[in-house]
Design a protein around this motif. Structure first.
Motif, PDB file in Angstrom:
ATOM      1  N   SER A  30      60.048  10.399   9.364  1.00 44.56           N
ATOM      2  CA  SER A  30      60.418  10.164   7.983  1.00 44.56           C
ATOM      3  C   SER A  30      61.449   9.059   7.979  1.00 44.56           C
ATOM      4  CB  SER A  30      61.003  11.444   7.378  1.00 44.56           C
ATOM      5  OG  SER A  30      61.491  11.176   6.089  1.00 44.56           O
ATOM      6  N   GLN A  34      62.250   5.658   0.054  1.00 44.28           N
ATOM      7  CA  GLN A  34      61.112   5.492  -0.831  1.00 44.28           C
ATOM      8  C   GLN A  34      61.426   4.294  -1.701  1.00 44.28           C
ATOM      9  OE1 GLN A  34      60.846   9.706  -2.096  1.00 44.28           O
ATOM     10  NE2 GLN A  34      58.724   9.452  -1.461  1.00 44.28           N
ATOM     11  N   GLU A 146      56.424   3.867   0.103  1.00 40.50           N
ATOM     12  CA  GLU A 146      56.243   4.651  -1.112  1.00 40.50           C
ATOM     13  C   GLU A 146      56.444   6.136  -0.857  1.00 40.50           C
ATOM     14  OE1 GLU A 146      52.749   3.565  -3.322  1.00 40.50           O
ATOM     15  OE2 GLU A 146      53.140   1.438  -3.026  1.00 40.50           O
ATOM     16  N   THR A 147      56.055   6.607   0.346  1.00 36.61           N
ATOM     17  CA  THR A 147      56.200   8.026   0.676  1.00 36.61           C
ATOM     18  C   THR A 147      57.397   8.294   1.589  1.00 36.61           C
ATOM     19  OG1 THR A 147      54.800   7.908   2.650  1.00 36.61           O
ATOM     20  CG2 THR A 147      53.703   8.343   0.525  1.00 36.61           C
ATOM     21  N   GLN A 149      57.209   8.050   4.783  1.00 37.17           N
ATOM     22  CA  GLN A 149      56.663   8.575   6.033  1.00 37.17           C
ATOM     23  C   GLN A 149      56.223   7.439   6.952  1.00 37.17           C
ATOM     24  OE1 GLN A 149      56.673  11.988   6.760  1.00 37.17           O
ATOM     25  NE2 GLN A 149      57.957  11.878   4.948  1.00 37.17           N
TER      26      GLN A 149
END
Length: 165
Positions: A30, A34, A146-147, A149
């Protein structure tokens, strides 16, 4: 809030007991950022060469790219502009030693390609990700801004440090 790593619970348990090193061929991470990829991208450098026919610009010398809270630095950056929209950056390819930071994390590599429309970053060559006291290294990393991840590949090495280290 500190970003979490997606790792096997056995390794996490060992890490909490002190310091631990884990190695594998890939790991999900992670990145903790974001990023709104619709925000403007600002590029500054010592030099700029523009090729209108190719739709490219080459920034060299102390290059700094800023989009929101994300900052990228590198000696050289080739920017490819979108054919359909004037002035819109489609892709940015940084070389010569790249550092990407946000307020809580940093990632370093030999090269990085940022595709603005998809919000993805591909980092290659001696990738190092630092998240608090945890570090991950590998040959290649991809991040979805965007995520938040990502995935690290290529003999991934993770170093966890407990509170006592």
């Amino acid at each position: 809030m500190r970003p979490s790593l997606l790792i096997p619970s056995l390794v996490l348990t060992a890490a909490l007991a002190g310091g631990a090193v884990a190695q594998s061929n890939s790991a999900s991470v992670s990145f903790g950022l974001q990023q709104d990829t619709s925000e403007p991208v600002e590029v500054t450098s010592d030099n700029l060469e523009v090729d209108q026919n190719a739709g490219e610009a080459l920034f060299t010398g102390d290059v700094l790219v800023v989009q929101g809270e994300m900052k990228l630095t590198a000696p050289s950056l080739r920017v490819e502009y979108s054919q359909g929209e004037e002035g819109r950056i489609e892709r940015a390819h940084a070389t010569g030693g790249v550092t990407i930071v946000n307020p809580t994390e940093a990632a370093e590599s030999d090269e990085a390609v940022y595709t603005v429309g998809s919000g993805s970053i591909l980092m290659t060559g001696d990738v190092l990700l630092t998240q608090g006291q945890t570090t991950l290294s590998g040959d290649r990393a991809t991040f979805d801004l965007e995520t938040g991840q990502g995935q690290m590949q290529g003999r991934v090495r993770t170093l966890f440090r407990g509170d006592g280290d």
